[in-house]
Design a protein around this motif. Sequence first.
Motif, PDB file in Angstrom:
ATOM      1  N   ARG A  54       0.864  -1.190   0.000  1.00 53.45           N
ATOM      2  CA  ARG A  54       0.000   0.000   0.000  1.00 53.45           C
ATOM      3  C   ARG A  54       0.892   1.229   0.000  1.00 53.45           C
ATOM      4  N   HIS A  55       0.669   2.121  -0.960  1.00 57.01           N
ATOM      5  CA  HIS A  55       1.453   3.347  -1.028  1.00 57.01           C
ATOM      6  C   HIS A  55       1.333   4.108   0.292  1.00 57.01           C
ATOM      7  N   ARG A 102       1.600   7.131   1.202  1.00 58.09           N
ATOM      8  CA  ARG A 102       0.866   8.401   1.286  1.00 58.09           C
ATOM      9  C   ARG A 102      -0.526   8.305   0.699  1.00 58.09           C
ATOM     10  N   THR A 103      -0.668   7.637  -0.428  1.00 56.26           N
ATOM     11  CA  THR A 103      -1.977   7.639  -1.089  1.00 56.26           C
ATOM     12  C   THR A 103      -2.805   6.406  -0.771  1.00 56.26           C
ATOM     13  N   GLY A 104      -2.154   5.378  -0.216  1.00 54.47           N
ATOM     14  CA  GLY A 104      -2.899   4.164   0.109  1.00 54.47           C
ATOM     15  C   GLY A 104      -3.209   3.308  -1.106  1.00 54.47           C
ATOM     16  N   LYS A 105      -2.672   3.682  -2.249  1.00 54.75           N
ATOM     17  CA  LYS A 105      -2.945   2.919  -3.479  1.00 54.75           C
ATOM     18  C   LYS A 105      -2.329   1.519  -3.380  1.00 54.75           C
ATOM     19  N   LYS A 110      11.410   0.570 -16.759  1.00 55.42           N
ATOM     20  CA  LYS A 110      10.519   0.711 -15.616  1.00 55.42           C
ATOM     21  C   LYS A 110      11.271   0.432 -14.313  1.00 55.42           C
ATOM     22  N   TRP A 144      11.789   3.205 -11.255  1.00 49.91           N
ATOM     23  CA  TRP A 144      11.323   3.026  -9.877  1.00 49.91           C
ATOM     24  C   TRP A 144      12.486   3.016  -8.893  1.00 49.91           C
ATOM     25  N   ARG A 147      13.297   6.679  -8.387  1.00 53.06           N
ATOM     26  CA  ARG A 147      12.299   7.368  -7.571  1.00 53.06           C
ATOM     27  C   ARG A 147      12.306   6.874  -6.124  1.00 53.06           C
ATOM     28  N   TRP A 157      13.452   8.451  -2.288  1.00 55.23           N
ATOM     29  CA  TRP A 157      12.469   8.703  -1.232  1.00 55.23           C
ATOM     30  C   TRP A 157      12.833   7.936   0.038  1.00 55.23           C
TER      31      TRP A 157
END
Lengths: 141, 383
Positions: free
Chosen positions: A84-85, A87-90, A109, A113, A116, A120
């Motif tokens: 689950r992301h 911050r966004t919960g995606k 890809k 990632w 990125r 983070w």
Amino acid sequence: MKRRAFHRSPLLAGMAPLILALGTAVASAEPLDRLLEGYRSEGADPFSAERGRALWTRQVRPDAGTRPRSCTTCHGEDPRGVGRHARTGKRIEPMAHSANPERFTNPRKVEKWFRRNCKWTFGRPCTTQEKGDILTYLSSQ
Amino acid sequence: MQDHTVRVWDEPLRLFHWTLVASFTAAWLWQGDRWLHLHLLAGWIFLALLLFRMVWGFTGTRYARFSAFTCGWREAWLWLREVTQGGGPRRLGHNPAGAWAIFAIFFLGLLLAVTGIVTQGGEERHGPLAGLFGFATGAGSHLLHEALAWGLLALLLLHVAGVVVESLQHRENLALAMITGRKRAVPAGLALDVPRRRGVAMLLAVALLLFILFWLRGSLAGGDDPFLPFVGPELPHDAAWQEECGGCHLAYHPSLLPAASWQRLLREQEHHFGEDLALDPDTVRRLQRYAVGHAAETTPTEASWKILHSIPAGTSPLRITETPYWRRKHREIEEAVFRSRQVNGRFNCDACHLDADAGSFEDGAMRLSRAAGLDDERSGERA
């Protein structure tokens, strides 16, 4: 017949190891292997799934103000499970190759990632050694 | 007494009268985005009834015909003066003031229906006039629609007041007469019953019922998601956009922010709400092309138009949730709802908007019960 022909043809016998090597090269041209080979050619040591697992769960505080982060913050402890992301919960599909064969089939890809998410999570780019270890770990799961 | 009454209003006329009352009331009560499909059901019935009455004005029974009560304004004025002086002569059919009220109700009612359809076509991009008008026309028509509705309400109240006054002056319940169809015949024997015309009334009733069933067919079939009897055009999509944005969050449709916002967002992709997106220049260019080409300025939806026009000139907000329209639209939703696990933040549009992915944000495509502690009542807010 074949056997005899083989013996009778020194040229064919001499080519056998070459054909074998070519076959191996074709097999290893999988995107994942190409990625790992690329990292190795940039000077990484042989990759270890064990080191990859340690990195997967390593807690890092990229800034003084942030809570400790790790790969598992978004992806979960078990790479075979759904993440689950943070911050966004995606929903994030499993990272383990066994649970999600789609993973690591597109080198662009993968690199995006890594760029990125290493920034983070760790506050810096990952080394080729770290990337290779992580990929080795996740593809073994 | 019963011997002295005579049938004045035929059955189709009475059915028309009370279903018109019901449809106007229903449309009034079902205002707001959440009930738009029911508002439109009531509106279409209202229009259909008016059209029926027009035909009936020429083909109906004696007192239903326009020719029976059409009169000049002078006659109506004289009649009203007599009323203020204690009552004019009693009429079996519509009196002159009532006749004028009827024509005024007709006129306003037809305008009301037309402005409603223009509003739907302009603001929602569906209905028979979809795409023929821009949002500015739709919004203007919306205002006119509301003004007309108030005007019609005032007229209806005047009509009711007239009924009360005349009922008192002539000691006769006119509202009841519109139910039973019968009025006192004085002197007895001079007036004759009009025909019932029950067949026409039945036909009208069946047509209305079938229309209601047809309109609600999806809702009656059940299912988890709300039934949308109509939807606007499908919005363009882009695979790269879906892939790059949708990897971390809902791939917000570019029509939800102006072009300048998207350009800024992609220019500042290294600081994307605390994250470095690390997109390669080719991808950034492709995303930019798609976003700018389909930004809010292209106004494919009501939401895009309203967001765009709520943003102060010269600003380019990076968050959709920062735009004045978004804030106004969601102001009644409590913080706890946004924080709930089911919603998990303002940016998760799809917690409540079923078509958030498509970007259309249809009024009816809502499932608020999905969100914790939020009942459907709260969405009754006006557009």
